[in-house]
Motif scaffolding. Sequence first.
Motif, PDB file in Angstrom:
ATOM      1  N   SER A   6      10.323  -2.981 103.508  1.00 30.61           N
ATOM      2  CA  SER A   6       8.948  -2.504 103.684  1.00 30.61           C
ATOM      3  C   SER A   6       8.653  -1.317 102.777  1.00 30.61           C
ATOM      4  CB  SER A   6       8.722  -2.118 105.148  1.00 30.61           C
ATOM      5  OG  SER A   6       9.617  -1.099 105.541  1.00 30.61           O
ATOM      6  N   VAL A   7       9.621  -0.402 102.629  1.00 31.21           N
ATOM      7  CA  VAL A   7       9.426   0.747 101.742  1.00 31.21           C
ATOM      8  C   VAL A   7       9.317   0.284 100.288  1.00 31.21           C
ATOM      9  CG1 VAL A   7      10.478   2.871 100.883  1.00 31.21           C
ATOM     10  CG2 VAL A   7      10.567   2.336 103.316  1.00 31.21           C
ATOM     11  N   ALA A   8      10.182  -0.651  99.901  1.00 29.33           N
ATOM     12  CA  ALA A   8      10.123  -1.171  98.531  1.00 29.33           C
ATOM     13  C   ALA A   8       8.803  -1.882  98.268  1.00 29.33           C
ATOM     14  CB  ALA A   8      11.292  -2.123  98.287  1.00 29.33           C
ATOM     15  N   PHE A   9       8.335  -2.652  99.238  1.00 21.83           N
ATOM     16  CA  PHE A   9       7.054  -3.358  99.070  1.00 21.83           C
ATOM     17  C   PHE A   9       5.896  -2.369  98.970  1.00 21.83           C
ATOM     18  CE2 PHE A   9       3.208  -5.156 100.989  1.00 21.83           C
ATOM     19  CZ  PHE A   9       2.994  -6.229 100.136  1.00 21.83           C
ATOM     20  N   ALA A  10       5.911  -1.324  99.812  1.00 19.96           N
ATOM     21  CA  ALA A  10       4.834  -0.330  99.771  1.00 19.96           C
ATOM     22  C   ALA A  10       4.778   0.359  98.410  1.00 19.96           C
ATOM     23  CB  ALA A  10       5.024   0.698 100.883  1.00 19.96           C
ATOM     24  N   GLY A  11       5.941   0.692  97.853  1.00 16.65           N
ATOM     25  CA  GLY A  11       5.964   1.340  96.549  1.00 16.65           C
ATOM     26  C   GLY A  11       5.479   0.430  95.436  1.00 16.65           C
ATOM     27  N   LEU A  12       5.951  -0.818  95.430  1.00 17.34           N
ATOM     28  CA  LEU A  12       5.532  -1.762  94.388  1.00 17.34           C
ATOM     29  C   LEU A  12       4.054  -2.118  94.506  1.00 17.34           C
ATOM     30  CD1 LEU A  12       8.607  -4.185  94.280  1.00 17.34           C
ATOM     31  CD2 LEU A  12       7.971  -2.466  92.588  1.00 17.34           C
ATOM     32  N   TYR A  13       3.581  -2.305  95.727  1.00 16.62           N
ATOM     33  CA  TYR A  13       2.168  -2.660  95.931  1.00 16.62           C
ATOM     34  C   TYR A  13       1.255  -1.514  95.494  1.00 16.62           C
ATOM     35  CZ  TYR A  13      -2.059  -4.275  98.276  1.00 16.62           C
ATOM     36  OH  TYR A  13      -3.345  -4.681  98.548  1.00 16.62           O
ATOM     37  N   THR A  14       1.626  -0.279  95.823  1.00 14.97           N
ATOM     38  CA  THR A  14       0.828   0.868  95.404  1.00 14.97           C
ATOM     39  C   THR A  14       0.807   0.999  93.885  1.00 14.97           C
ATOM     40  OG1 THR A  14       1.423   2.012  97.455  1.00 14.97           O
ATOM     41  CG2 THR A  14       0.533   3.350  95.676  1.00 14.97           C
ATOM     42  N   ALA A  15       1.949   0.765  93.253  1.00 11.70           N
ATOM     43  CA  ALA A  15       2.012   0.858  91.791  1.00 11.70           C
ATOM     44  C   ALA A  15       1.150  -0.219  91.133  1.00 11.70           C
ATOM     45  CB  ALA A  15       3.459   0.730  91.326  1.00 11.70           C
ATOM     46  N   CYS A  16       1.213  -1.449  91.638  1.00  9.16           N
ATOM     47  CA  CYS A  16       0.407  -2.537  91.064  1.00  9.16           C
ATOM     48  C   CYS A  16      -1.082  -2.276  91.240  1.00  9.16           C
ATOM     49  CB  CYS A  16       0.797  -3.868  91.710  1.00  9.16           C
ATOM     50  SG  CYS A  16       2.468  -4.432  91.309  1.00  9.16           S
ATOM     51  N   CYS A  17      -1.477  -1.795  92.413  1.00 12.24           N
ATOM     52  CA  CYS A  17      -2.893  -1.490  92.649  1.00 12.24           C
ATOM     53  C   CYS A  17      -3.372  -0.359  91.743  1.00 12.24           C
ATOM     54  CB  CYS A  17      -3.113  -1.118  94.114  1.00 12.24           C
ATOM     55  SG  CYS A  17      -2.983  -2.497  95.260  1.00 12.24           S
ATOM     56  N   SER A  18      -2.539   0.640  91.528  1.00 14.33           N
ATOM     57  CA  SER A  18      -2.921   1.758  90.670  1.00 14.33           C
ATOM     58  C   SER A  18      -3.111   1.300  89.229  1.00 14.33           C
ATOM     59  CB  SER A  18      -1.852   2.853  90.742  1.00 14.33           C
ATOM     60  OG  SER A  18      -2.182   3.931  89.898  1.00 14.33           O
ATOM     61  N   VAL A  19      -2.208   0.457  88.739  1.00 12.44           N
ATOM     62  CA  VAL A  19      -2.350  -0.064  87.370  1.00 12.44           C
ATOM     63  C   VAL A  19      -3.591  -0.939  87.248  1.00 12.44           C
ATOM     64  CG1 VAL A  19      -1.278  -1.534  85.626  1.00 12.44           C
ATOM     65  CG2 VAL A  19       0.121   0.090  86.904  1.00 12.44           C
ATOM     66  N   ALA A  20      -3.842  -1.770  88.267  1.00  7.76           N
ATOM     67  CA  ALA A  20      -5.030  -2.634  88.246  1.00  7.76           C
ATOM     68  C   ALA A  20      -6.313  -1.807  88.262  1.00  7.76           C
ATOM     69  CB  ALA A  20      -4.996  -3.590  89.431  1.00  7.76           C
ATOM     70  N   MET A  21      -6.329  -0.720  89.045  1.00  7.18           N
ATOM     71  CA  MET A  21      -7.503   0.149  89.076  1.00  7.18           C
ATOM     72  C   MET A  21      -7.747   0.795  87.722  1.00  7.18           C
ATOM     73  SD  MET A  21      -8.894   0.322  92.205  1.00  7.18           S
ATOM     74  CE  MET A  21      -9.574   1.947  92.343  1.00  7.18           C
ATOM     75  N   SER A  22      -6.686   1.231  87.072  1.00  5.44           N
ATOM     76  CA  SER A  22      -6.835   1.869  85.759  1.00  5.44           C
ATOM     77  C   SER A  22      -7.389   0.887  84.730  1.00  5.44           C
ATOM     78  CB  SER A  22      -5.487   2.416  85.296  1.00  5.44           C
ATOM     79  OG  SER A  22      -5.008   3.406  86.172  1.00  5.44           O
ATOM     80  N   ILE A  23      -6.886  -0.353  84.744  1.00  5.21           N
ATOM     81  CA  ILE A  23      -7.356  -1.349  83.778  1.00  5.21           C
ATOM     82  C   ILE A  23      -8.801  -1.735  84.052  1.00  5.21           C
ATOM     83  CG2 ILE A  23      -7.009  -3.708  82.958  1.00  5.21           C
ATOM     84  CD1 ILE A  23      -4.036  -3.350  83.466  1.00  5.21           C
ATOM     85  N   PHE A  24      -9.135  -1.980  85.312  1.00  6.95           N
ATOM     86  CA  PHE A  24     -10.503  -2.386  85.650  1.00  6.95           C
ATOM     87  C   PHE A  24     -11.507  -1.280  85.347  1.00  6.95           C
ATOM     88  CE2 PHE A  24     -13.984  -2.720  88.765  1.00  6.95           C
ATOM     89  CZ  PHE A  24     -14.492  -3.952  88.389  1.00  6.95           C
TER      90      PHE A  24
END
Length: 244
Positions: A91-109
């Motif tokens: 769960s901790v690993a998923f939370a970290g990866l999901y937050t990182a992916c969302c942050s990168v997607a927000m920056s690109i969009f």
Amino acid sequence: MAKVLCERISSRRSLLALGWSITSILALGALITAAIMSARINSYYNNLAVLYSDDDNYYYNNGQNQEESGSEDQNEEGYFNQNLASISSHSVAFAGLYTACCSVAMSIFGSMSVVGFVSLTGNFIEPAWTRKESGNKVGEKELGIFIGALFIFSNLCLVCAVVLGEFQIVGYLDERQKEELGSYAIEMIATVLAIMCAFLGVIYFLYAILLFALKDVVVTTKNVDNYDINYTKVDESYKSPVLM
């Protein structure tokens, strides 16, 4: 560099793009820092577990009596240190990866569809992904989606920071053993991710407020004078009939 930016950032639109570029760079720096610190924590605990494992093998190969108190304490400490390094959490690993992916997607969009970005030379680059229906300009739909996503993601980061900050492993060590040996590796990683999420939540929330305050700068609204509206001229001398 600051002089060049002051000369080329001459409008509020370019200032918004500069703010988003800084926000994206800070977010990327936070992600990289959290990844490096998590890897170093994991490596430290793994090396500690290997060290105590080698000590156990040394005692075993030299034929020492394992019933001795010193050897028993060494084996017990080695066992606990291996647990500190080996216990993980998906769960901790998923939370970290999901937050990182969302942050990168927000920056690109945000950079490519809404506010644009500022290049290394200080030039304002307009968004490239725009719809033809809006005249290749940023539409109100994209702006609304982006502002809403910023507020939602900042609140999500705040929730993740609170949850990860209180993350603990229970049932393996008592309070005395935990004070002597320290925290689990996954607990230290969760703390690092909590700090990262709190930082991301603050910077995205502040930029969301700034973008909402200057939303009229991003969207080019149509002028009412450009519409072809036919008004009916009313006779000012006309009086409505009076009912008797």
